[in-house]
Design a protein around this motif. Sequence first.
Motif, mmCIF file in Angstrom:
data_model
loop_
_atom_site.group_PDB
_atom_site.id
_atom_site.type_symbol
_atom_site.label_atom_id
_atom_site.label_comp_id
_atom_site.label_asym_id
_atom_site.label_seq_id
_atom_site.Cartn_x
_atom_site.Cartn_y
_atom_site.Cartn_z
ATOM 1 N N GLY A 113 0.817 -1.209 0.000
ATOM 2 C CA GLY A 113 0.000 0.000 0.000
ATOM 3 C C GLY A 113 0.849 1.256 0.000
ATOM 4 O O GLY A 113 0.463 2.281 -0.577
ATOM 5 N N THR A 114 2.005 1.194 0.634
ATOM 6 C CA THR A 114 2.876 2.369 0.698
ATOM 7 C C THR A 114 3.343 2.760 -0.701
ATOM 8 O O THR A 114 3.349 3.945 -1.055
ATOM 9 N N SER A 115 3.711 1.766 -1.510
ATOM 10 C CA SER A 115 4.173 2.081 -2.871
ATOM 11 C C SER A 115 3.008 2.602 -3.719
ATOM 12 O O SER A 115 3.203 3.464 -4.587
ATOM 13 N N ALA A 116 1.800 2.095 -3.459
ATOM 14 C CA ALA A 116 0.629 2.620 -4.181
ATOM 15 C C ALA A 116 0.465 4.114 -3.876
ATOM 16 O O ALA A 116 0.223 4.932 -4.777
ATOM 17 N N LEU A 117 0.636 4.469 -2.605
ATOM 18 C CA LEU A 117 0.518 5.888 -2.219
ATOM 19 C C LEU A 117 1.623 6.729 -2.865
ATOM 20 O O LEU A 117 1.377 7.841 -3.329
ATOM 21 N N HIS A 118 2.820 6.187 -2.872
ATOM 22 C CA HIS A 118 3.955 6.900 -3.477
ATOM 23 C C HIS A 118 3.659 7.200 -4.953
ATOM 24 O O HIS A 118 3.776 8.341 -5.411
ATOM 25 N N THR B 130 -3.076 8.257 11.876
ATOM 26 C CA THR B 130 -2.923 7.234 10.842
ATOM 27 C C THR B 130 -1.648 6.448 11.100
ATOM 28 O O THR B 130 -0.738 6.939 11.786
ATOM 29 N N PHE B 131 -1.586 5.270 10.528
ATOM 30 C CA PHE B 131 -0.298 4.598 10.392
ATOM 31 C C PHE B 131 0.582 5.514 9.534
ATOM 32 O O PHE B 131 0.080 6.249 8.674
ATOM 33 N N ILE B 132 1.883 5.442 9.736
ATOM 34 C CA ILE B 132 2.790 6.470 9.198
ATOM 35 C C ILE B 132 2.933 6.493 7.668
ATOM 36 O O ILE B 132 3.364 7.491 7.078
ATOM 37 N N ALA B 133 2.520 5.405 6.991
ATOM 38 C CA ALA B 133 2.826 5.257 5.557
ATOM 39 C C ALA B 133 2.419 6.454 4.689
ATOM 40 O O ALA B 133 3.230 6.903 3.862
ATOM 41 N N PRO B 134 1.201 6.995 4.790
ATOM 42 C CA PRO B 134 0.864 8.104 3.881
ATOM 43 C C PRO B 134 1.725 9.340 4.113
ATOM 44 O O PRO B 134 2.085 10.035 3.142
ATOM 45 N N ALA B 135 2.068 9.619 5.368
ATOM 46 C CA ALA B 135 2.933 10.781 5.635
ATOM 47 C C ALA B 135 4.302 10.550 5.010
ATOM 48 O O ALA B 135 4.876 11.444 4.367
ATOM 49 N N GLU C 56 -7.307 9.076 -1.880
ATOM 50 C CA GLU C 56 -7.870 8.396 -0.714
ATOM 51 C C GLU C 56 -6.934 7.276 -0.273
ATOM 52 O O GLU C 56 -6.631 6.381 -1.064
ATOM 53 N N ASP C 57 -6.513 7.335 0.975
ATOM 54 C CA ASP C 57 -5.805 6.191 1.543
ATOM 55 C C ASP C 57 -6.886 5.278 2.123
ATOM 56 O O ASP C 57 -7.375 5.483 3.236
ATOM 57 N N ALA C 58 -7.262 4.301 1.300
ATOM 58 C CA ALA C 58 -8.330 3.374 1.705
ATOM 59 C C ALA C 58 -7.734 2.023 2.098
ATOM 60 O O ALA C 58 -8.409 0.999 2.072
ATOM 61 N N PHE D 242 -5.029 0.905 -1.796
ATOM 62 C CA PHE D 242 -5.400 -0.204 -0.908
ATOM 63 C C PHE D 242 -4.148 -0.977 -0.503
ATOM 64 O O PHE D 242 -3.132 -0.936 -1.204
ATOM 65 N N SER D 243 -4.264 -1.694 0.605
ATOM 66 C CA SER D 243 -3.158 -2.546 1.078
ATOM 67 C C SER D 243 -3.687 -3.953 1.314
ATOM 68 O O SER D 243 -4.819 -4.128 1.779
ATOM 69 N N PHE D 244 -2.833 -4.922 1.019
ATOM 70 C CA PHE D 244 -3.192 -6.328 1.287
ATOM 71 C C PHE D 244 -2.143 -6.949 2.193
ATOM 72 O O PHE D 244 -1.740 -8.097 2.024
ATOM 73 N N ASN E 104 -2.347 -8.125 7.927
ATOM 74 C CA ASN E 104 -3.369 -7.824 8.933
ATOM 75 C C ASN E 104 -4.625 -7.188 8.322
ATOM 76 O O ASN E 104 -5.546 -6.823 9.038
ATOM 77 N N LYS E 105 -4.644 -7.051 7.009
ATOM 78 C CA LYS E 105 -5.772 -6.345 6.381
ATOM 79 C C LYS E 105 -6.963 -7.289 6.140
ATOM 80 O O LYS E 105 -6.854 -8.492 6.335
ATOM 81 N N LEU E 106 -8.061 -6.706 5.694
ATOM 82 C CA LEU E 106 -9.293 -7.491 5.503
ATOM 83 C C LEU E 106 -9.061 -8.662 4.542
ATOM 84 O O LEU E 106 -9.479 -9.782 4.792
HETATM 85 C C1 LIG Z 1 -3.491 3.900 6.776
HETATM 86 C C2 LIG Z 1 -2.442 3.073 6.121
HETATM 87 N N1 LIG Z 1 -1.845 3.544 5.009
HETATM 88 C C3 LIG Z 1 -0.914 2.836 4.354
HETATM 89 C C4 LIG Z 1 -0.528 1.593 4.802
HETATM 90 C C5 LIG Z 1 0.563 0.906 4.075
HETATM 91 O O1 LIG Z 1 0.229 -0.296 3.551
HETATM 92 P P1 LIG Z 1 1.376 -1.392 3.362
HETATM 93 O O2 LIG Z 1 1.703 -1.931 4.709
HETATM 94 O O3 LIG Z 1 0.746 -2.401 2.472
HETATM 95 O O4 LIG Z 1 2.530 -0.721 2.740
HETATM 96 C C6 LIG Z 1 -1.148 1.041 5.947
HETATM 97 C C7 LIG Z 1 -0.860 -0.256 6.503
HETATM 98 O O5 LIG Z 1 -0.320 -1.136 6.375
HETATM 99 C C8 LIG Z 1 -2.118 1.806 6.621
HETATM 100 O O6 LIG Z 1 -2.714 1.341 7.717
#
Ligand SMILES: Cc1ncc(COP(=O)(O)O)c(C=O)c1O
Length: 415
Positions: A83-88, A108-113, A195-197, A219-221, A224-226
Motif C-alpha cells: 500500500g505504501t508504494s501505491a501511495l507513493h 494514521t499509520f505512518i505510511a501516507p505521511a 484516498e488512503d483506503a 489499498f493494502s493487502f 493484517n488487512k481485511l
Molecule cells: C493507513 C495506512 N496507510 C498505508 C498503509 C501501508 O500499507 P502497506 O503496509 O501495504 O505498505 C497502511 C498499513 O499497512 C495503513 O494502515
Amino acid sequence: MPSESSRKPFSESGRSAESAPGAPVPQGEIPLSVPEIRGNEWKYVKECLDTNWVSTAGSFANRFEDMLAEYVESKYAVATINGTSALHIALLVAGVHPDDEVLVSTLTFIAPANAIRYVGAWPVFIDAEPNYWQMDPQRVVDFLEQECRWTSGELRNKVTGRRVTAIVPVHILGHPVDLDPILTVARKYGLAVIEDATESLGAKYKGQMVGHQGDIGCFSFNGNKLITTGGGGMLVTDNEDWAQRARHLTTQAKVDPVEYIHDEIGYNYRLTNIQAALGCAQMEQIDDYICVKRGIASAYTEWLEDLAGLHPMRQAPWAESVFWLFTILVDETKYGMNSRELLAKLLEAGIQCRPLWQPMHLSPVYADLKPADCPVANRLYQDGLSLPCSVSLGESQRLVLDSLKQLSLLAGHQA
Ligand SMILES: Cc1ncc(COP(=O)(O)O)c(C=O)c1O
C-alpha cells in the motif's frame, strides 16, 4: 480456539512480551487480526508454481486488478507491492512535486505521511473529528480557506509560501472519512484527492465504495488487512493517463518490451503473480469477511453497553464501515484503569490488542515540522485500544469480553 482453561490468569502487573505486533501468535492466544485462508488460495498459488508464472507477469496479476477495479467500481487498477508504494505512485501521478504541501490525517499509520516525503513534499497534519475519529473535514476547509492564499492560479500556504497540491484523507479502521466537504474544497482549488483506503476496502461513503470518490484510491493487502496477499497494494483511478503512468512507473518505466530503454526514473513496484493469485482467492470471499467483521463489531458494541468506561467505535449514519480493526476508547475514571494498563493486562492474558498509532504530529520523525494543534487525535491516541477481530475470531470473542468484565472488577469497579 483457546479454551477457558488455557487462558492465562490475570496478575497485578506484567505483560506478555511475545505478543509484540507482527509476532506469530503463540498457541492458546487470541490474535488481534490474522488472515483468513480458506478458499482457492492454495489452488491458485499452486497454479503459479506449476506453470512457473511466479513473478510480475502472469494472468493472476491482471485478474486481481480487474476484480478489484470492478469491486470498487473504478475504471483502472494497478497492482503494487504494498500500500505504501501505491501511495507513493499516486502522489507522483497526481502531480505532487518536491516542496509542495499535502494535507493528510494526523491519526494514521505512518505510511501516507512518509509517502508524501518520498516525493519531496511536506505533510500538513489534520486533526481527527471526535465522532468517528476520521480526518476532520472542517479542519481541512479551515486550513485551505484561512491559512492559504489563492494567487496566480495556485493555492499557497500563507506562512510557508509553499504550494498546496493534494489532500490524502485516510479512512482509518474500516470507516470512511466524511468526504463531500473535502471533495468540494479540493475541486474549488484544483487539488488532487488521494484516498488512503488501505484499511477500508469494501467500506461505503453515502452508498459508494471508498477509494473511488477522490481522484485516486490506494489499498493494502498486508497480512493484517481485511484481505491479504502477504504484502501487496493497489491503486485505482478513473483517469486513464494516470493509470497508464502508474503502470509505467511501477514497472521501471520501461518503454520497450525487449530493449532496456527507460524514459524516467521508475520503480520495481509491481505485485507478483503469486501474491496476486492469493489476492484473487481472497477477493472471492471478501463479502463474507465483511459480513463477519460487521457481526463482530455489533456483538462487541452490544456487550460493551453494559460495561462502564469502554466506548466502542461507531458508524456514521452516512457510512457503511467494514470495522477492519475494532477499537474502543477506555475512560480511566469509569473503567478503573487506563488504556495502556488494560493493554498490558490483556496481553498478559494472551489477548492481543494494540493502541492506536502515535499521531503524526507527535511523531519524532516529524518533530521538525510546524507543531499542529490536534487535541482530538491526542485523546484518541491516549484512550484507544484495538481488540481482537479476526474473521476467525468465533467464540473467542466471548473470552475477550469476559476478560474485559473481570478486569473491570479487578480494578474495583462494578461491571
Ligand atoms: C493507513 C495506512 N496507510 C498505508 C498503509 C501501508 O500499507 P502497506 O503496509 O501495504 O505498505 C497502511 C498499513 O499497512 C495503513 O494502515
